[in-house]
Write an enzyme that holds these catalytic residues in place. Structure first.
Site, PDB file in Angstrom:
ATOM      1  N   LYS A 159      32.812   2.179  -6.745  1.00  0.00           N
ATOM      2  CA  LYS A 159      31.690   2.757  -5.992  1.00  0.00           C
ATOM      3  C   LYS A 159      30.703   1.681  -5.552  1.00  0.00           C
ATOM      4  CE  LYS A 159      30.323   5.513  -9.287  1.00  0.00           C
ATOM      5  NZ  LYS A 159      31.303   5.368 -10.373  1.00  0.00           N
TER       6      LYS A 159
ATOM      7  N   ARG B 136      25.214  12.818 -10.968  1.00  0.00           N
ATOM      8  CA  ARG B 136      26.262  12.709 -11.987  1.00  0.00           C
ATOM      9  C   ARG B 136      26.435  14.004 -12.772  1.00  0.00           C
ATOM     10  NH1 ARG B 136      26.053   6.823 -12.592  1.00  0.00           N
ATOM     11  NH2 ARG B 136      27.773   6.083 -13.879  1.00  0.00           N
TER      12      ARG B 136
ATOM     13  N   ARG C 258      36.341  -6.777 -15.598  1.00  0.00           N
ATOM     14  CA  ARG C 258      34.929  -6.916 -15.264  1.00  0.00           C
ATOM     15  C   ARG C 258      34.159  -7.456 -16.472  1.00  0.00           C
ATOM     16  NH1 ARG C 258      31.750  -1.954 -12.557  1.00  0.00           N
ATOM     17  NH2 ARG C 258      31.459  -1.172 -14.657  1.00  0.00           N
TER      18      ARG C 258
ATOM     19  N   ARG D  76      26.841  -6.898 -19.212  1.00  0.00           N
ATOM     20  CA  ARG D  76      26.479  -5.491 -19.277  1.00  0.00           C
ATOM     21  C   ARG D  76      26.847  -4.921 -20.627  1.00  0.00           C
ATOM     22  NH1 ARG D  76      27.782  -1.815 -14.041  1.00  0.00           N
ATOM     23  NH2 ARG D  76      27.667  -0.233 -15.657  1.00  0.00           N
TER      24      ARG D  76
HETATM   25  P1  ADP Z   1      29.216   2.379 -12.824  1.00  0.00           P
HETATM   26  O1  ADP Z   1      28.873   2.018 -11.418  1.00  0.00           O
HETATM   27  O2  ADP Z   1      29.952   1.304 -13.555  1.00  0.00           O
HETATM   28  O3  ADP Z   1      29.887   3.712 -12.922  1.00  0.00           O
HETATM   29  P2  ADP Z   1      26.373   2.798 -13.194  1.00  0.00           P
HETATM   30  O4  ADP Z   1      25.729   1.496 -12.986  1.00  0.00           O
HETATM   31  O5  ADP Z   1      26.332   3.793 -12.067  1.00  0.00           O
HETATM   32  O6  ADP Z   1      27.874   2.568 -13.655  1.00  0.00           O
HETATM   33  O7  ADP Z   1      25.736   3.537 -14.470  1.00  0.00           O
HETATM   34  C1  ADP Z   1      25.610   2.907 -15.730  1.00  0.00           C
HETATM   35  C2  ADP Z   1      24.906   3.844 -16.722  1.00  0.00           C
HETATM   36  O8  ADP Z   1      23.595   4.180 -16.228  1.00  0.00           O
HETATM   37  C3  ADP Z   1      25.568   5.206 -16.940  1.00  0.00           C
HETATM   38  O9  ADP Z   1      26.610   5.146 -17.895  1.00  0.00           O
HETATM   39  C4  ADP Z   1      24.381   6.047 -17.411  1.00  0.00           C
HETATM   40  O10 ADP Z   1      24.062   5.786 -18.759  1.00  0.00           O
HETATM   41  C5  ADP Z   1      23.245   5.518 -16.562  1.00  0.00           C
HETATM   42  N1  ADP Z   1      23.117   6.289 -15.301  1.00  0.00           N
HETATM   43  C6  ADP Z   1      23.271   5.796 -14.037  1.00  0.00           C
HETATM   44  N2  ADP Z   1      23.120   6.766 -13.123  1.00  0.00           N
HETATM   45  C7  ADP Z   1      22.872   7.910 -13.825  1.00  0.00           C
HETATM   46  C8  ADP Z   1      22.663   9.266 -13.467  1.00  0.00           C
HETATM   47  N3  ADP Z   1      22.681   9.671 -12.184  1.00  0.00           N
HETATM   48  N4  ADP Z   1      22.433  10.162 -14.462  1.00  0.00           N
HETATM   49  C9  ADP Z   1      22.398   9.794 -15.737  1.00  0.00           C
HETATM   50  N5  ADP Z   1      22.610   8.544 -16.153  1.00  0.00           N
HETATM   51  C10 ADP Z   1      22.847   7.601 -15.215  1.00  0.00           C
END
Ligand code: ADP
Length: 184
Positions: free
Chosen positions: A8, A83, A122, A130
């Site tokens: 994404k 999400r 990654r 991370r």
């Molecule tokens: P990736 O792109 O690897 O899927 P993200 O950077 O989008 O991961 O998200 C990392 C973490 O940030 C998630 O596992 C969650 O804990 C938190 N997070 C990000 N966006 C949301 C959201 N919309 N709702 C709840 N938690 C979120």
């Protein structure tokens, strides 16, 4: 939309250049808050390290504020939000209030074994930058995705907005497929 590791963020950054609109990544905003040690960052830190979801009110507040920024006036790409169904409903409401609408919901289809492999790479490349890039947390994040986020695909299918692409193809192929979908 798509599970963690689906690409994404990678595709969102390409769209940023292509359309000159900002990428609104709730994950990036939360990680900045953690680095800056703000109250929101303190609240999010352990939740994110476990791979669980930050409360809906927190992320919805982030998005609502961010959508009001000047640079988002001519469009934006949401990455990592919504999400949960509650977040999607909140997004529908805030967009209606602001008089804007979603053009498309891109769904990246990938298989879970490949995801674990990608996340391993990654983690190796980032040298553990991370806290949520390790295998156990990754498995939790995939479970959270299946349980809470995946149902959103149906939510957007019902709205007629969901468009699927094959996330297992190469980065360039996925980019081309998305460009094709967005032209329609
Ligand atoms: P990736 O792109 O690897 O899927 P993200 O950077 O989008 O991961 O998200 C990392 C973490 O940030 C998630 O596992 C969650 O804990 C938190 N997070 C990000 N966006 C949301 C959201 N919309 N709702 C709840 N938690 C979120």
């Amino acid at each position: 939309m798509g599970p963690p590791g689906a690409g994404k963020g990678t595709q969102a950054k390409i769209l940023v250049d292509e359309y000159s609109i900002p990428q609104l990544s709730t994950g990036d905003i939360l990680r900045s808050a953690i680095l800056a040690n703000t109250p929101m960052g303190q609240q999010a830190k352990e939740i994110m390290a476990r791979g669980d979801l930050v409360p809906d009110e927190v992320v919805c507040g982030i998005v609502s504020e961010r959508l009001d920024d000047e640079d988002a006036k001519s469009g934006f790409i949401l990455d990592g939000f919504p999400r949960t169904i509650a977040q999607a409903e909140a997004l529908d409401e805030m967009m209606e209030e602001k008089g804007i609408a979603l053009d498309a919901v891109i769904v990246l289809k990938v298989d879970s074994d490949a995801l674990i492999e990608r996340i391993r790479n990654r983690a190796a490349q980032s040298g553990g930058a991370r806290a949520d890039d390790n295998e156990e947390v990754m498995r939790n994040r995939l479970e959270v995705y299946s349980e809470l986020t995946k149902p959103l695909i149906e939510y957007y299918e019902k709205q007629g907005n969901a468009k699927s692409v094959d996330g297992m193809a190469s980065i360039d192929e996925v980019t081309a497929e998305i460009a094709e979908l967005l032209k329609k």
